[in-house]
Each structure stands twice: as C-alpha cells, then as structure tokens.
Scaffold this motif. Structure first.
Motif, PDB file in Angstrom:
ATOM      1  N   GLU A   1       1.010  -0.932   0.037  1.00 13.49           N
ATOM      2  CA  GLU A   1       0.249   0.328   0.568  1.00 13.49           C
ATOM      3  C   GLU A   1       0.409   1.274   0.030  1.00 13.49           C
ATOM      4  O   GLU A   1       0.730   2.899   0.608  1.00 13.49           O
ATOM      5  CB  GLU A   1      -0.837   0.191   1.476  1.00 13.49           C
ATOM      6  CG  GLU A   1      -2.073  -0.435   0.918  1.00 13.49           C
ATOM      7  CD  GLU A   1      -2.056  -1.971   0.724  1.00 13.49           C
ATOM      8  OE1 GLU A   1      -1.684  -2.380   2.127  1.00 13.49           O
ATOM      9  OE2 GLU A   1      -2.896  -3.050   0.516  1.00 13.49           O
ATOM     10  N   HIS A   2       2.565   1.243  -0.162  1.00 10.60           N
ATOM     11  CA  HIS A   2       2.868   2.158  -0.368  1.00 10.60           C
ATOM     12  C   HIS A   2       3.210   3.126   0.567  1.00 10.60           C
ATOM     13  O   HIS A   2       3.451   4.080   1.181  1.00 10.60           O
ATOM     14  CB  HIS A   2       2.913   3.458  -1.651  1.00 10.60           C
ATOM     15  CG  HIS A   2       2.548   2.638  -2.627  1.00 10.60           C
ATOM     16  ND1 HIS A   2       3.261   1.902  -3.582  1.00 10.60           N
ATOM     17  CD2 HIS A   2       1.130   1.917  -3.276  1.00 10.60           C
ATOM     18  CE1 HIS A   2       2.416   1.311  -4.473  1.00 10.60           C
ATOM     19  NE2 HIS A   2       1.533   1.631  -4.759  1.00 10.60           N
TER      20      HIS A   2
ATOM     21  N   ALA B   1       4.451   6.700  -4.135  1.00  8.69           N
ATOM     22  CA  ALA B   1       3.471   7.520  -3.433  1.00  8.69           C
ATOM     23  C   ALA B   1       2.198   8.896  -3.119  1.00  8.69           C
ATOM     24  O   ALA B   1       1.579   9.466  -3.871  1.00  8.69           O
ATOM     25  CB  ALA B   1       2.129   7.032  -1.773  1.00  8.69           C
TER      26      ALA B   1
ATOM     27  N   GLU C   1       3.880  10.932  -5.081  1.00 13.20           N
ATOM     28  CA  GLU C   1       4.106  11.687  -6.847  1.00 13.20           C
ATOM     29  C   GLU C   1       2.344  11.011  -7.043  1.00 13.20           C
ATOM     30  O   GLU C   1       2.319  12.335  -8.282  1.00 13.20           O
ATOM     31  CB  GLU C   1       4.927  10.440  -7.920  1.00 13.20           C
ATOM     32  CG  GLU C   1       5.340  10.900  -8.800  1.00 13.20           C
ATOM     33  CD  GLU C   1       6.187  12.146  -9.141  1.00 13.20           C
ATOM     34  OE1 GLU C   1       6.494  12.525  -8.584  1.00 13.20           O
ATOM     35  OE2 GLU C   1       4.808  12.520 -10.478  1.00 13.20           O
ATOM     36  N   GLN C   2       2.117   9.887  -7.368  1.00 17.99           N
ATOM     37  CA  GLN C   2       0.426   9.605  -6.788  1.00 17.99           C
ATOM     38  C   GLN C   2      -0.261  10.430  -6.686  1.00 17.99           C
ATOM     39  O   GLN C   2      -1.234  11.296  -7.496  1.00 17.99           O
ATOM     40  CB  GLN C   2       0.008   8.546  -6.782  1.00 17.99           C
ATOM     41  CG  GLN C   2       1.269   6.849  -7.812  1.00 17.99           C
ATOM     42  CD  GLN C   2       1.181   7.221  -9.187  1.00 17.99           C
ATOM     43  OE1 GLN C   2      -0.230   6.825  -9.468  1.00 17.99           O
ATOM     44  NE2 GLN C   2       1.711   7.061 -10.226  1.00 17.99           N
ATOM     45  N   LEU C   3      -0.437  10.655  -5.564  1.00 18.34           N
ATOM     46  CA  LEU C   3      -1.528  11.687  -4.222  1.00 18.34           C
ATOM     47  C   LEU C   3      -1.607  13.330  -5.423  1.00 18.34           C
ATOM     48  O   LEU C   3      -2.270  14.326  -5.583  1.00 18.34           O
ATOM     49  CB  LEU C   3      -1.121  11.481  -3.523  1.00 18.34           C
ATOM     50  CG  LEU C   3      -1.094  10.527  -3.308  1.00 18.34           C
ATOM     51  CD1 LEU C   3      -0.992  10.497  -1.151  1.00 18.34           C
ATOM     52  CD2 LEU C   3      -3.043  10.125  -2.362  1.00 18.34           C
ATOM     53  N   GLY C   4      -0.250  13.803  -5.784  1.00 17.81           N
ATOM     54  CA  GLY C   4       0.250  15.337  -6.248  1.00 17.81           C
ATOM     55  C   GLY C   4      -0.372  16.075  -4.381  1.00 17.81           C
ATOM     56  O   GLY C   4       0.858  15.165  -3.582  1.00 17.81           O
ATOM     57  N   ASP C   5      -0.319  17.553  -4.659  1.00 17.43           N
ATOM     58  CA  ASP C   5      -0.136  18.152  -3.815  1.00 17.43           C
ATOM     59  C   ASP C   5      -0.471  17.727  -2.959  1.00 17.43           C
ATOM     60  O   ASP C   5      -2.193  18.198  -2.628  1.00 17.43           O
ATOM     61  CB  ASP C   5      -0.363  19.609  -4.067  1.00 17.43           C
ATOM     62  CG  ASP C   5       0.271  20.370  -5.635  1.00 17.43           C
ATOM     63  OD1 ASP C   5       1.756  19.965  -5.507  1.00 17.43           O
ATOM     64  OD2 ASP C   5      -0.313  20.515  -6.527  1.00 17.43           O
ATOM     65  N   ILE C   6       0.011  17.271  -1.540  1.00 14.50           N
ATOM     66  CA  ILE C   6      -0.750  17.008  -0.076  1.00 14.50           C
ATOM     67  C   ILE C   6      -0.601  18.419   0.896  1.00 14.50           C
ATOM     68  O   ILE C   6      -0.246  19.508   0.601  1.00 14.50           O
ATOM     69  CB  ILE C   6      -0.105  16.169   0.695  1.00 14.50           C
ATOM     70  CG1 ILE C   6       0.048  15.128  -0.242  1.00 14.50           C
ATOM     71  CG2 ILE C   6      -0.447  15.647   1.510  1.00 14.50           C
ATOM     72  CD1 ILE C   6       1.265  14.422   0.210  1.00 14.50           C
TER      73      ILE C   6
ATOM     74  N   SER D   1      -5.043  15.087  -0.304  1.00 14.00           N
ATOM     75  CA  SER D   1      -3.669  15.652  -1.765  1.00 14.00           C
ATOM     76  C   SER D   1      -5.215  17.118  -2.123  1.00 14.00           C
ATOM     77  O   SER D   1      -6.183  16.810  -1.478  1.00 14.00           O
ATOM     78  CB  SER D   1      -4.099  15.338  -2.889  1.00 14.00           C
ATOM     79  OG  SER D   1      -5.146  13.835  -3.302  1.00 14.00           O
ATOM     80  N   VAL D   2      -5.250  17.691  -3.072  1.00 19.57           N
ATOM     81  CA  VAL D   2      -5.974  19.100  -3.539  1.00 19.57           C
ATOM     82  C   VAL D   2      -6.750  17.910  -3.829  1.00 19.57           C
ATOM     83  O   VAL D   2      -8.314  18.178  -3.674  1.00 19.57           O
ATOM     84  CB  VAL D   2      -5.060  19.126  -4.737  1.00 19.57           C
ATOM     85  CG1 VAL D   2      -6.286  20.713  -5.826  1.00 19.57           C
ATOM     86  CG2 VAL D   2      -3.820  20.106  -4.284  1.00 19.57           C
ATOM     87  N   LYS D   3      -6.888  17.077  -4.849  1.00 20.97           N
ATOM     88  CA  LYS D   3      -8.467  15.997  -5.049  1.00 20.97           C
ATOM     89  C   LYS D   3      -8.693  14.519  -4.482  1.00 20.97           C
ATOM     90  O   LYS D   3      -9.921  14.841  -4.745  1.00 20.97           O
ATOM     91  CB  LYS D   3      -7.378  15.888  -6.750  1.00 20.97           C
ATOM     92  CG  LYS D   3      -7.053  14.260  -6.908  1.00 20.97           C
ATOM     93  CD  LYS D   3      -6.387  13.516  -7.753  1.00 20.97           C
ATOM     94  CE  LYS D   3      -5.440  12.439  -7.428  1.00 20.97           C
ATOM     95  NZ  LYS D   3      -5.462  11.577  -7.856  1.00 20.97           N
ATOM     96  N   ALA D   4      -8.790  14.507  -3.607  1.00 17.89           N
ATOM     97  CA  ALA D   4      -9.143  13.460  -2.950  1.00 17.89           C
ATOM     98  C   ALA D   4      -8.713  13.183  -1.280  1.00 17.89           C
ATOM     99  O   ALA D   4      -7.310  13.941  -1.231  1.00 17.89           O
ATOM    100  CB  ALA D   4      -9.495  12.566  -3.708  1.00 17.89           C
TER     101      ALA D   4
ATOM    102  N   SER E   1      -6.541  10.201   0.809  1.00 17.71           N
ATOM    103  CA  SER E   1      -6.510   8.785   0.845  1.00 17.71           C
ATOM    104  C   SER E   1      -6.482   8.203   2.254  1.00 17.71           C
ATOM    105  O   SER E   1      -5.418   9.178   3.484  1.00 17.71           O
ATOM    106  CB  SER E   1      -5.401   8.929   0.070  1.00 17.71           C
ATOM    107  OG  SER E   1      -5.687   9.276  -1.189  1.00 17.71           O
TER     108      SER E   1
END
Lengths: 123, 381
Positions: free
Chosen positions: A8-9, A27, A29-34, A57-60, A62
């Motif tokens: 799960e990274h 991980a 990198e996949q999430l983007g801006d935290i 992150s900006v989008k979701a 996790s």
C-alpha cells in the motif's frame, strides 16, 4: 536501520523497539499536492492493515494503513504547518508517526527496498 | 494507502490529443467516458502549480470530452426555448448564454452554453451528459429541426489573464471578443470557432477545431512561453474558487435552478411568461423565495484549519443536520478549504456559523459569498 515497504506504499524504519512510518516517494507522486495530513493520536492502538492516517491531496482523501501492530508514540508535528513536506521529502522529513512494535514477526511479511522497487516497476 | 476515486470499468475513449498529453507527461484518469489528463508531471506540473499558472498566466485545457451540438431549422430558437429557461430567440448572432435543460419537474438534466453562430445554434454540453442530452433534444424537438453532433471536433480552453494577448498574437481579431461573445476565425487554413468564455473564473477562450488540426494548434499555443498545459484537477479547483457549479456534483436531476442559486440563468421575461419544461416547478420555487419558504439553497463555505470537506460531508448547525457538501476541496489561491453545500434556507445567510462533519470531526465553517475568488472576465476596455 532496516527499512521495509508495504504493497500500500507505506515505508517503515525499524530502530530497536520503535518504528517510524511514512508514505513512499511513489505514493506522494501519485497523490499530487498534499494539503493536509490527519495523524493518529499518541497512545492510539493500531492494527496491522487497519486505518492509521488520512492524507488529503488537492483532489482527494486517501487512507494510510498501519504496516504493523503497535501503539502510536509520536506524530510528526512538522506536518501540521507544512503538509507539503510529504511531497518534498516523503521518505525523510515527511514521516507520519512513530509506533511500538508488538510483534516482530509481522515485519517478515514486508518488502525490502529491492523488492519494493520491483513491485513499483510492475505497476 | 488507497485512493478513493473509483475506477470506471467501461471502455474508455481516447481524446484526439491523447498522445499529445502523454508526450507531455500527463497523468490520465477515467472521466466522462474518456481518458482525460488530470494533471501533468514535471517541473511546472501538479494541480497547485497548474492552478496558480492559470491565475497568473494562461493555461491550455483539453475539454474535448464535452458535447458540441448544433440545432438548425426554422424556429430552432423557439423550439429550444421550450426546453430551457433562457431567452434564446432574442440571442443575437455572435452572442452566447448559459442555460439549463430542465425536466417537467424542474430537475436539471444538464447545464450548457448556447451560442447563436448566425448559421445555427451551437450547444456545448457536459461530456458525461451528452448522450442523454441528445436523446432528450431529439425526443422533444420537432423533426424539422436538425440536430448535429460535431463528434469530430476537439475543444480547447485557453484560460488566464494572459490568454487574450496570447490568442490575439496567434489569431488576430480574437482579442476584440468580449465575455460571452464568439466568432468564426481562420488559422493556417483551419476554421476555428472561438468563444470568449470558460469555466475557471478567469478571462479566456474556448476554441473549437477539427480533430485533425488540434495537435497543431495545441503545439502553437504552448510554444508561447506564457502558456502551459493544465489538467482537469486544476480546472476543478479553479471552478470551485469561481463559485461555478459542476454537473453531477452541485447540479443533478433532484436539483432545481432556484435552489442551486442559478436564478441569473432564468431570463426575466420568461420568468413571467413561462412556456418551457419545468416552468411550473421553477415558478413555485421563485414564489417560495419571495415568501421565505424555500427549503434549501446552494451556498459557499469557508472552513477553518486545513482539512477539506469533500462531496457528501454532512453540514450541521449545532446538533442539527442542515445540509450536505456537494463539492469541496482546498483552495490554492486562498490557502484554506472551501466548499459548496446545499443547506436549509434558515442557515444560508452569509456569515452563518456551521460545521462540516469529516471522519467524525466537526470542522467549523462559515457561509461565505461566492465567487470565493473574484471573476476576471473581459467585458471590453
């Protein structure tokens, strides 16, 4: 100091009876801006594979899971003011929390650096 | 860790610029039946960097998933007016209007842009709704009205304070367009339909071009140092800051235009005269606004702290649940979490203190005017 990885990274550094947990460079990198990290409270009991933290992150949002069973002893206070540390230094300054190691056998099921790299290359 | 965004299992279509995006390091995700660039990698990539670039320079978004439709035939404007609350028959050539396709019950089927091109009425509809929209239009429009789906046309959005200068230097004449006007232009022998609009709150354009020529145009645009490509992620955070609702999130069949705070899209004359699907329901909601009995309305929320409240989070006043977040995230421009929510009207006044429940925590929030970040549309000098 041995470092282990989960599928799960999450990464986990083991030092004596204590473990430090964070998420991998892959991980972040996949999430983007935290923008926010919700850490477990000190004293919380974590079960291997159970919810431990939430990274926004900006989008979701996790979930971050506990790589092993144990008790939380410290959270990374720096992440409160600077959650972007997870992006800039995911495997050093951007660590999430420290915990005790209840069962050393649980470490055996985790990947080492080489195995994790091969795992990520296959994703 | 796990990502909460579910993966779609249906077969995904490729955008005309699919290879172009991938060559620039785009991360592609399923959206509206397409593989879409959510963000780019590399030094200038990432949602926050792309967002900030759009607010200070100009960004190129690929919105080719949207449906580009045309209606033609005698009385097309009058016929379309029977399906939406906007005044279309008085729309002069080159002018465009934001409107909504409504059910008889006042539910929102989609929101869309309608432009009088002079030759026909051009409709730009949401990508995820386009097939339902086509079915709805075909069902309700008379056979004499021709409905064309321009599925071989791409749509680019160039957005940001420098978009006007960039496009004028590439396509002379476009700089004379003002917000919500459009025209036909030529570039290297290709026909372009250019609209001064977008969905970021910034000045900017949407450019319709044949899929065979779009890569060439995209290359020419990003060759300008003022332009970077940007993905859907930044488009979403920009439109949230701009207070613009997103279909499928802040708007749906269970929402009516009045509750959704889109009364501006209800043309004055037609509020009195009606004559469109959903008029009765819309009129009833407007009467409730007058008498102070409207059940809910869409509001903006600014949250304390840094933890965002996402779509689906419950909104409370004390121990009473008074609403639900319909979209929310972290505002890169303001540095705080922001959200849109539908709340009971008694709690919709600006400045009302509420809380949002996220993972069993109650986050303090204040009802705030929208847009959160002021619009900067170009209305002429």
């Amino acid at each position: 100091m041995p470092r282990y990885f989960t599928e799960e990274h999450e990464w986990i550094d083991v030092e004596g009876e204590s473990a430090t947990v964070g998420i991998t460079d892959y991980a972040q990198e996949q999430l983007g801006d935290i923008v926010f990290v919700e850490l477990p409270d000190v004293g919380a009991m974590l079960d291997k594979g159970g919810d431990a933290a939430v990274v926004e992150s900006v989008k979701a949002a996790s979930d971050v899971y506990a790589p092993i069973t144990g008790e939380v002893t410290e959270g990374n206070a720096s992440l409160e003011d600077e959650p972007a540390l997870v992006n800039s230094s995911p495997e050093e300054e951007g660590w999430f929390f420290r915990m005790t190691i209840s069962d050393r056998d649980e470490l055996e099921g985790l990947m080492d650096d080489k195995a994790y790299k091969a795992f990520v290359d296959n994703l | 860790m796990s990502d909460e965004i579910p993966e779609e299992e249906i077969a995904l279509a490729a955008l005309p610029l699919d290879a172009w995006h991938r060559a620039r390091g785009a991360r592609m995700v399923p959206f509206a039946g397409y593989e879409m660039p959510i963000q780019y990698t590399g030094e200038q990539g990432g949602i926050v960097a792309e967002h900030e670039w759009t607010r200070t320079n100009a960004s190129l978004f690929d919105v080719s998933h949207m449906g580009q439709l045309a209606l033609k035939g005698d009385g097309a404007a009058h016929e379309l007016e029977k399906l939406l609350p906007g005044a279309i028959s008085n729309l002069k050539p080159g002018k465009m209007r934001y409107s909504l396709l409504l059910t008889e019950a006042g539910g929102v089927i989609d929101d869309l842009m309608v432009t009088n091109t002079g030759a026909h009425l051009a409709l730009v509809v949401n990508g995820a709704c386009k097939w339902d929209d086509i079915a709805h239009l075909r069902e309700h429009l008379p056979d004499e009205i021709t409905l064309t789906h321009f599925d071989d046309f791409a749509l680019l959005a160039l957005q940001g304070p420098k978009a006007g200068d960039v496009l004028e230097s590439l396509i002379p004449g476009t700089g004379a367009l003002t917000f919500m006007t459009a025209g036909l232009f030529q570039w290297n022998g290709a026909h372009l339909w250019v609209s001064r609009a977008g969905y970021t709150g910034e000045d900017g354009f949407e450019i319709s071009i044949h899929e065979g020529r779009v890569a060439e145009l995209a290359d020419a645009l990003v060759a300008d140092d003022r332009v970077n490509p940007a993905g859907l992620g930044a488009r979403d955070s920009l439109r949230l800051e701009a207070g613009l609702p997103l279909y499928g999130h802040d708007l749906n069949l269970d929402t009516d235009p009045v509750t959704a705070d889109l009364a501006f899209a209800l043309s004055k004359k037609r509020r009195a005269e009606g004559g469109y699907h959903g008029f009765k329901a819309v009129a009833a909601r407007l009467a409730e606004v007058e008498s102070g009995t409207l059940a809910q309305r869409r509001v903006g929320l600014i949250l304390e702290g840094r933890m965002p409240a996402r779509e689906g989070a419950d909104v409370y006043s004390g121990d009473t649940k008074v609403g639900t977040v319909t979209s929310g995230g972290f505002s890169p421009t303001l540095g705080v979490p922001i959200a849109m929510a539908f709340v009971d009207s008694a709690y919709a006044a600006e400045g009302t203190a509420l809380t949002c429940e996220v993972r069993k925590k109650r986050l303090p929030a204040t009802v705030s005017p929208m847009p959160f970040v002021p619009h900067r549309y170009y209305r002429g000098s």
